[in-house]
Design an enzyme around this catalytic site. Sequence first.
Site, short mmCIF file in Angstrom:
data_model
loop_
_atom_site.label_atom_id
_atom_site.label_comp_id
_atom_site.label_asym_id
_atom_site.label_seq_id
_atom_site.Cartn_x
_atom_site.Cartn_y
_atom_site.Cartn_z
N LYS A 176 1.02 -0.94 0.18
CA LYS A 176 0.00 0.13 0.22
C LYS A 176 0.76 1.18 -0.02
O LYS A 176 1.58 1.34 0.49
CB LYS A 176 -1.07 0.08 1.31
CG LYS A 176 -2.19 1.55 1.15
CD LYS A 176 -2.62 1.83 2.29
CE LYS A 176 -1.65 3.00 2.74
NZ LYS A 176 -2.12 4.52 1.63
N GLU A 251 10.24 1.43 9.66
CA GLU A 251 11.05 3.02 10.12
C GLU A 251 10.65 4.20 9.56
O GLU A 251 9.92 4.34 8.93
CB GLU A 251 11.65 2.23 8.33
CG GLU A 251 12.09 1.01 8.10
CD GLU A 251 13.65 0.79 8.41
OE1 GLU A 251 14.26 2.30 9.14
OE2 GLU A 251 14.47 0.71 8.72
N CYS A 285 13.85 11.69 5.98
CA CYS A 285 14.30 10.96 7.22
C CYS A 285 15.25 10.79 8.43
O CYS A 285 15.08 11.24 9.31
CB CYS A 285 13.34 9.84 7.50
SG CYS A 285 15.14 8.56 6.37
N GLU A 386 10.31 16.12 14.56
CA GLU A 386 11.15 16.55 13.09
C GLU A 386 9.97 17.21 12.22
O GLU A 386 9.09 17.20 12.48
CB GLU A 386 10.45 14.65 12.58
CG GLU A 386 10.62 14.64 11.61
CD GLU A 386 10.34 13.54 10.82
OE1 GLU A 386 9.48 13.04 11.16
OE2 GLU A 386 11.07 12.59 10.47
#
Length: 490
Positions: A176, A251, A285, A386
Amino acid sequence: MDLKLQQYINGKWVDANSGNTRTIINPFNQEMIATVPEGDESDAKAAISAAREAFDNGEWASTPATERGTIVNKIASLIERDKEELAHLESLDTGKTVEESRGDMEDIAGVFRYYGEIADKDGGELIDSPVPNSSSKVVHEPVGVCGQITPWNYPLLQASWKLAPALATGNTLIMKPSEITPLTTIKVFELMEEAGVPAGVANLVLGAGNTIGAELSSSTDVDLISFTGGIATGKKIMQAASGNVKKLALELGGKNPNVIFADADFELAVDQALNGVFFHAGQICSAGTRLIVEERIHDEFVNALVERVKKFKLGSGFDEDTQMGPLISAEHLAKVEEYVQAGVREGATLAVGGKRPEDPELQSGFFFLPTIFTDCTTEMSVVQDEGFGPVITVEKFSAEEEAVKLANDSIYGLAGGVFTNDIAKAERCAAKMRMGTVWINEFNLYFPHAPWGGFKQSGIGRELGKLGIEEYTETKHIFQNLKPEPINWF
Ligand SMILES: NC(=O)c1ccc[n+]([C@@H]2O[C@H](COP(=O)([O-])OP(=O)(O)OC[C@H]3O[C@@H](n4cnc5c(N)ncnc54)[C@H](O)[C@@H]3O)[C@@H](O)[C@H]2O)c1
Ligand SMILES: C[N+](C)(C)CC=O
């Protein structure tokens, strides 16, 4: 667009059961690029059932690993053949420069090639059994049905890290992709069909995370979930996956420190600090968004960064001189704006940027100016959270131990960098930095042979390298008594 624009379930290209669709837009100008099916739980269930059947009939898992490797290698060759088309699609969908997308496609082909080559290299292991007249061996088998969920920032690259090892090891899967960037993943499913992946082995479902992603995470017919995305989603997936104690590979995000010592090669460190953050507008990331600079060179270093940043060329990913494209969506742009405003409220100093550009040619896109905050301290949200945008925070340090302490002061532990010409000092820092990757005099480099993943809340497990294969295998010990005799206990 010469693309199927459908889901791929049990070897057939299909629309959503509901008939619903979603419009995909170009983040550079908000123009419609494509209309794709918007699947839901029923589409996910159909794909899970196809993958379950394809795994349980045993054909793919028992196909010789060499043959599976040949197919995975063929996918690599087809990606190389269609590299320009794929790069074009990725840039249309994400806004990143086409040069970046070309690099991604080379990396992606390399990942399929790596796993294609090592598919048949694991022959198991014979154990020297301590029991007389016995044999003992360890073999690795596929986990089963794998749900794979990917983000929008590196759509096909993150998918390749999951598809290639899963196929090489004999699993079946349901992919997906992010609902806002599905195009290159659709294209690679066309290539996987062309390469000879059998029906039911690899299935593609398109749509939202809270429907399809949630169904994949909670289904008792799925044996493993491999997820790349944000921490909040990762936590939801962990909870949903607990129902049947699925294997989990996560992750997640990062707020990655980049430590610059005064003895570093100044120009190299400036250049890499900029690349480490502003590549793909900071939507990486492992972006080195947390600069930790030795006090002695702090002002000179910041001035050099600011002067370079002022000259950045923002624009369409298809213009040759563009260095930075737009953010992915209006929603994400609003989040980055709020993140920057929080930094200002908390007392960080804006050295450059901090707002949308005024250039009339950029007004239809989701652009944000490259931004540098100075006078940052560890408790600020811009230092801890982040932002996933083109925003650097700069902190100062005066001693090595202090630099390492600052670098580790985070809930994240994905990646970090150290710039210095003192190799012993670099090794000492790397040994103490609590993160999955530490670069020395380098930033943001990755390749298929080395593992990738995070310490702390940056994730669970590893992708790439041999560990990337281990995620997709169960380990079995087979013991045989070569001279069986009754035990005569009962
Ligand atoms: N560690 C890594 O290697 C790595 C790589 C790329 C991106 N990321 C992280 O990804 C994030 C950005 O990507 P994003 O905004 O697409 O992340 P996200 O978590 O919002 O979405 C990622 C995927 O999860 C799906 N999803 C959403 N809700 C779900 C649910 N309840 N159940 C199952 N699936 C669900 C989405 O549809 C999408 O496909 C950043 O935090 C970034 O650091 C990490
Ligand atoms: C893992 N990487 C660096 C390719 C993309 C992260 O967002």
